[in-house]
Design a protein around this motif. Sequence first.
Motif, PDB file in Angstrom:
ATOM      1  N   LEU A   1      35.926  37.774  47.678  1.00  0.00           N
ATOM      2  CA  LEU A   1      37.005  37.013  47.043  1.00  0.00           C
ATOM      3  C   LEU A   1      38.348  37.659  47.387  1.00  0.00           C
ATOM      4  O   LEU A   1      38.473  38.869  47.407  1.00  0.00           O
ATOM      5  CB  LEU A   1      36.813  37.012  45.534  1.00  0.00           C
ATOM      6  N   ARG A   2      39.326  36.822  47.663  1.00  0.00           N
ATOM      7  CA  ARG A   2      40.655  37.323  47.997  1.00  0.00           C
ATOM      8  C   ARG A   2      41.703  36.673  47.104  1.00  0.00           C
ATOM      9  O   ARG A   2      41.452  35.660  46.485  1.00  0.00           O
ATOM     10  CB  ARG A   2      40.987  37.018  49.460  1.00  0.00           C
ATOM     11  N   GLY A   3      42.887  37.294  47.104  1.00  0.00           N
ATOM     12  CA  GLY A   3      44.030  36.672  46.449  1.00  0.00           C
ATOM     13  C   GLY A   3      43.993  36.742  44.933  1.00  0.00           C
ATOM     14  O   GLY A   3      44.661  35.982  44.262  1.00  0.00           O
ATOM     15  N   ALA A   4      43.203  37.656  44.398  1.00  0.00           N
ATOM     16  CA  ALA A   4      43.167  37.778  42.938  1.00  0.00           C
ATOM     17  C   ALA A   4      44.469  38.398  42.441  1.00  0.00           C
ATOM     18  O   ALA A   4      45.161  39.100  43.174  1.00  0.00           O
ATOM     19  CB  ALA A   4      41.984  38.621  42.521  1.00  0.00           C
ATOM     20  N   CYS A   5      44.776  38.116  41.234  1.00  0.00           N
ATOM     21  CA  CYS A   5      45.946  38.682  40.571  1.00  0.00           C
ATOM     22  C   CYS A   5      45.720  40.186  40.453  1.00  0.00           C
ATOM     23  O   CYS A   5      44.674  40.635  40.000  1.00  0.00           O
ATOM     24  CB  CYS A   5      46.028  38.032  39.198  1.00  0.00           C
ATOM     25  N   GLY A   6      46.699  40.967  40.915  1.00  0.00           N
ATOM     26  CA  GLY A   6      46.540  42.426  40.903  1.00  0.00           C
ATOM     27  C   GLY A   6      46.737  43.025  39.523  1.00  0.00           C
ATOM     28  O   GLY A   6      46.887  42.312  38.536  1.00  0.00           O
ATOM     29  N   ILE A   7      46.749  44.355  39.510  1.00  0.00           N
ATOM     30  CA  ILE A   7      46.805  45.046  38.222  1.00  0.00           C
ATOM     31  C   ILE A   7      48.134  44.783  37.506  1.00  0.00           C
ATOM     32  O   ILE A   7      48.159  44.445  36.330  1.00  0.00           O
ATOM     33  CB  ILE A   7      46.542  46.554  38.418  1.00  0.00           C
ATOM     34  N   GLU A   8      49.252  44.888  38.259  1.00  0.00           N
ATOM     35  CA  GLU A   8      50.555  44.614  37.631  1.00  0.00           C
ATOM     36  C   GLU A   8      50.647  43.150  37.226  1.00  0.00           C
ATOM     37  O   GLU A   8      51.152  42.803  36.172  1.00  0.00           O
ATOM     38  CB  GLU A   8      51.722  44.925  38.572  1.00  0.00           C
ATOM     39  N   CYS A   9      50.160  42.289  38.150  1.00  0.00           N
ATOM     40  CA  CYS A   9      50.168  40.854  37.889  1.00  0.00           C
ATOM     41  C   CYS A   9      49.416  40.552  36.597  1.00  0.00           C
ATOM     42  O   CYS A   9      49.920  39.846  35.719  1.00  0.00           O
ATOM     43  CB  CYS A   9      49.565  40.146  39.096  1.00  0.00           C
ATOM     44  N   GLN A  10      48.246  41.161  36.464  1.00  0.00           N
ATOM     45  CA  GLN A  10      47.452  40.946  35.247  1.00  0.00           C
ATOM     46  C   GLN A  10      48.218  41.414  34.018  1.00  0.00           C
ATOM     47  O   GLN A  10      48.202  40.771  32.987  1.00  0.00           O
ATOM     48  CB  GLN A  10      46.138  41.753  35.327  1.00  0.00           C
ATOM     49  N   SER A  11      48.912  42.566  34.162  1.00  0.00           N
ATOM     50  CA  SER A  11      49.556  43.126  32.985  1.00  0.00           C
ATOM     51  C   SER A  11      50.755  42.274  32.564  1.00  0.00           C
ATOM     52  O   SER A  11      51.234  42.398  31.454  1.00  0.00           O
ATOM     53  CB  SER A  11      49.973  44.573  33.248  1.00  0.00           C
ATOM     54  N   GLN A  12      51.225  41.420  33.500  1.00  0.00           N
ATOM     55  CA  GLN A  12      52.368  40.578  33.135  1.00  0.00           C
ATOM     56  C   GLN A  12      51.970  39.171  32.709  1.00  0.00           C
ATOM     57  O   GLN A  12      52.809  38.385  32.302  1.00  0.00           O
ATOM     58  CB  GLN A  12      53.351  40.520  34.305  1.00  0.00           C
ATOM     59  N   LEU A  13      50.691  38.851  32.834  1.00  0.00           N
ATOM     60  CA  LEU A  13      50.265  37.523  32.405  1.00  0.00           C
ATOM     61  C   LEU A  13      50.447  37.432  30.893  1.00  0.00           C
ATOM     62  O   LEU A  13      50.103  38.355  30.175  1.00  0.00           O
ATOM     63  CB  LEU A  13      48.782  37.305  32.718  1.00  0.00           C
ATOM     64  N   PRO A  14      51.008  36.323  30.449  1.00  0.00           N
ATOM     65  CA  PRO A  14      51.114  36.201  28.991  1.00  0.00           C
ATOM     66  C   PRO A  14      49.713  36.041  28.399  1.00  0.00           C
ATOM     67  O   PRO A  14      48.799  35.566  29.070  1.00  0.00           O
ATOM     68  CB  PRO A  14      51.929  34.922  28.806  1.00  0.00           C
ATOM     69  N   ARG A  15      49.563  36.468  27.194  1.00  0.00           N
ATOM     70  CA  ARG A  15      48.285  36.266  26.513  1.00  0.00           C
ATOM     71  C   ARG A  15      48.112  34.756  26.315  1.00  0.00           C
ATOM     72  O   ARG A  15      49.018  34.090  25.827  1.00  0.00           O
ATOM     73  CB  ARG A  15      48.399  36.960  25.175  1.00  0.00           C
ATOM     74  N   PRO A  16      46.985  34.191  26.740  1.00  0.00           N
ATOM     75  CA  PRO A  16      46.857  32.740  26.628  1.00  0.00           C
ATOM     76  C   PRO A  16      46.925  32.292  25.163  1.00  0.00           C
ATOM     77  O   PRO A  16      46.418  32.973  24.277  1.00  0.00           O
ATOM     78  CB  PRO A  16      45.481  32.432  27.238  1.00  0.00           C
ATOM     79  N   SER A  17      47.606  31.159  24.938  1.00  0.00           N
ATOM     80  CA  SER A  17      47.681  30.614  23.577  1.00  0.00           C
ATOM     81  C   SER A  17      46.310  30.042  23.226  1.00  0.00           C
ATOM     82  O   SER A  17      45.442  29.894  24.100  1.00  0.00           O
ATOM     83  CB  SER A  17      48.712  29.502  23.543  1.00  0.00           C
ATOM     84  N   ALA A  18      46.138  29.701  21.967  1.00  0.00           N
ATOM     85  CA  ALA A  18      44.852  29.130  21.529  1.00  0.00           C
ATOM     86  C   ALA A  18      44.566  27.850  22.316  1.00  0.00           C
ATOM     87  O   ALA A  18      43.426  27.597  22.696  1.00  0.00           O
ATOM     88  CB  ALA A  18      44.891  28.862  20.037  1.00  0.00           C
TER      89      ALA A  18
END
Length: 342
Positions: free
Chosen positions: A59-76
Amino acid sequence: MGPVPLCLLFSLMALGVALGVSQDEDEYTWPQRKVPLVLAERTIHLSRPEFSAAAPSELRGACGIECQSQLPRPSATDLQRLLAYETVYENGTRTLTQVSLRGLEEARGDERRNGSRVRRRREVYGTDSRFTITDRQFSTSYPFSTSVKVSTGCSGILVSPRHVLTAAHCIHDGRDYRQGARKLRTQVPKGWLQGGAGGLAVDYDYALLELKRPHKQKFMDLGIVPSVRELPASRIHFSGFDDDRPGQLVYRFCSVSEESGDLLYQHCDTQPGSSGSGVYVRLKEPDKRHWKRKIIGVFSGHHWLDVNGVQQDYNVAVRITPAKYAQICHWVHGDSSQCRTA
Ligand SMILES: *[C@@H]1O[C@H](CO)[C@@H](O)[C@H](O)[C@H]1NC(C)=O
Ligand SMILES: *[C@@H]1O[C@H](CO)[C@@H](O)[C@H](O)[C@H]1NC(C)=O
């Protein structure tokens, strides 16, 4: 019984070390967590899948570590959309089930979106190496007996007398189901099916398969740990069917190097074929007398990730969050009210 080969003795000794207990570990118990309720709201019939996707690859193109840390917490609402799921039946028909979540805020508690910045005083880094479980008696004993080879060339883990947890990419490539997934009853979260938007897809790289007949093996329960790096040994274990050792079960353990709310990043030695393995840790039960292994993630595989603008490779596992725990429970039992605590 004939002579025991030396190599086996060696690997048993190594396993003995891997499963060893330190004083810290003795004090730490499985956290008791509240789990939200997943309710099926509406089921829609969809067209039959074509089962045209080829065998899984890197698998390629996954969101990296910084990218993950900046993702907002998904709303309900986001989470309900991501946790909607498709079911494919043995006869090739397919449905989409929309879900609602109850008790999410209560269950979320200390669930974290951001990467763990916690540094432990004493970091225990295990030796990264793989052990082939050659002895039949050993490979048919718990916990190794919970590992399952999946027909699409992946691994999985028994989570009930009838169910195997594996990686979604072993079943579906984001566009269609894989050929080898035909004639299996399978459930895949919409979070995976909608593709790689914002790197969220890897967070949902898990699926459940239903066996035609119940098996008699002991299965492994699911568990939730808010942070693996805060665990005394910060170490995960998994066994699968690595492609380079055909027909053999391969066990490994290693430390988690980074983690986000949804992913565990590590450098365990792996080869293709081990994707879908159940990632487990062993902690004491709250009664402090018994040890228990629980599945806290699903091994997704090798990914290239962007880390401060540089591509780095990591092995990534999807973490079982309270919401995913509730969804998998709903798939297994048809009702998630049976699993309000983990
Ligand atoms: C396929 O199987 C599902 C589940 O067993 C059943 O509900 C559905 O009616 C079947 N569809 C056909 C066309 O046989
Ligand atoms: C997570 O990180 C974001 C941006 O880096 C920050 O604004 C937010 O406060 C952090 N959240 C937590 C719970 O630490």
